[in-house]
Design a protein around this motif. Structure first.
Motif, short mmCIF file in Angstrom:
data_model
loop_
_atom_site.label_atom_id
_atom_site.label_comp_id
_atom_site.label_asym_id
_atom_site.label_seq_id
_atom_site.Cartn_x
_atom_site.Cartn_y
_atom_site.Cartn_z
N HIS A 1 2.49 2.41 2.49
CA HIS A 1 1.67 2.03 3.65
C HIS A 1 1.24 0.56 3.68
N ASP B 1 -6.77 6.17 2.56
CA ASP B 1 -6.64 4.75 2.20
C ASP B 1 -7.91 4.19 1.53
N HIS C 1 -3.17 0.59 -5.90
CA HIS C 1 -3.77 1.16 -4.69
C HIS C 1 -2.75 2.02 -3.95
#
Ligand code: FE2
Length: 183
Positions: free
Chosen positions: A51, A109, A22
Motif C-alpha cells: 500500500h 494502516d 510498517h
C-alpha cells in the motif's frame, strides 16, 4: 503476482527499514482481517504489503502518494480491487472507500504505528509484552503516537469491528511476525 514479487518491489522502492516494517505489519493485520471475514488472505495481505510502495518515490508529495502506488501495483498484476484499495487509502484524493477491502486497509494502516509505539515503551521493547488492554489505554492518550490517527483507527466500525476486537486482532497479527518487525 506472488508475495515474493510484492516484497521485492517494496524492497526495491523503499529504503527506510521502518517503512518496510510498517508495510509488513499492515500485511499481517490485513491477513488476519481477511481470515476474520472469510476473504481472500493473499489478496488482502498483498494489498497491505504494497500500500505504501510509492512512499519514497513520491517523496512526501501527498497529492501523488497512492496514485503512483496503485499504478505500480496494477503493473505488477494486482487486481482492480487491490488497486482501488491502495488508491483510496490516501484520504487526500477524496475517493470513496467502497469495499470491505478498501475500508479494512484504511483503518489497519494507522493501527500499526500505535502498536509499535506501545511496544517501544515496554521495558524490553517487545510486542510479546504488550497486551490489548494497554493498546486500548494508549489509544485514549491523544499525545501518545499522535501520528496514528485515532479517527482513522476508529473507522474499524465501518468493517463491523469494535475497537477492542480490532486492537486484539491487530496486536496478535503483529506479534505473529514480531521477529520480522524487530520487536
Ligand atoms: Fe501506510
Amino acid at each position: 503476482m506472488n508475495r515474493q514479487e510484492a516484497l521485492d518491489s517494496v524492497r526495491a522502492n523503499v529504503s527506510n527499514e521502518n517503512s518496510i516494517k510498517h508495510m509488513l505489519a499492515t500485511e499481517a493485520i490485513m491477513r488476519a482481517l481477511a481470515r476474520r471475514f472469510g476473504e481472500d488472505e493473499e489478496e488482502w495481505g498483498l494489498t497491505g504489503l504494497l500500500h505504501d510502495v510509492d512512499m519514497e518515490l513520491t517523496s512526501g508529495d501527498m497529492s501523488s502518494h497512492s496514485k503512483l502506488g496503485a499504478d505500480l501495483a496494477g503493473e505488477m498484476g494486482a487486481n482492480e480491487a487491490m488497486v482501488h484499495a491502495i488508491l483510496c487509502h490516501n484520504e487526500m484524493h477524496d475517493i470513496p472507500r467502497e469495499t470491505l477491502l478498501d475500508k479494512a486497509l484504511f483503518c489497519a494502516d494507522p493501527l500499526t504505528g500505535l502498536i509499535v509505539a506501545a511496544a517501544l515503551v515496554r521495558p524490553d521493547k517487545k510486542l510479546a509484552s504488550v497486551v490489548a488492554k494497554s493498546v486500548r489505554k494508549r489509544y485514549k492518550e491523544k499525545s501518545f503516537a499522535a501520528g496514528a490517527s485515532r479517527e482513522q483507527i476508529a473507522r474499524c466500525s465501518e468493517i463491523g469491528l469494535e475497537l477492542d476486537e480490532f486492537m486484539e486482532l491487530g496486536l496478535a497479527a503483529m506479534q505473529g511476525i514480531a521477529s520480522d518487525l524487530g520487536l
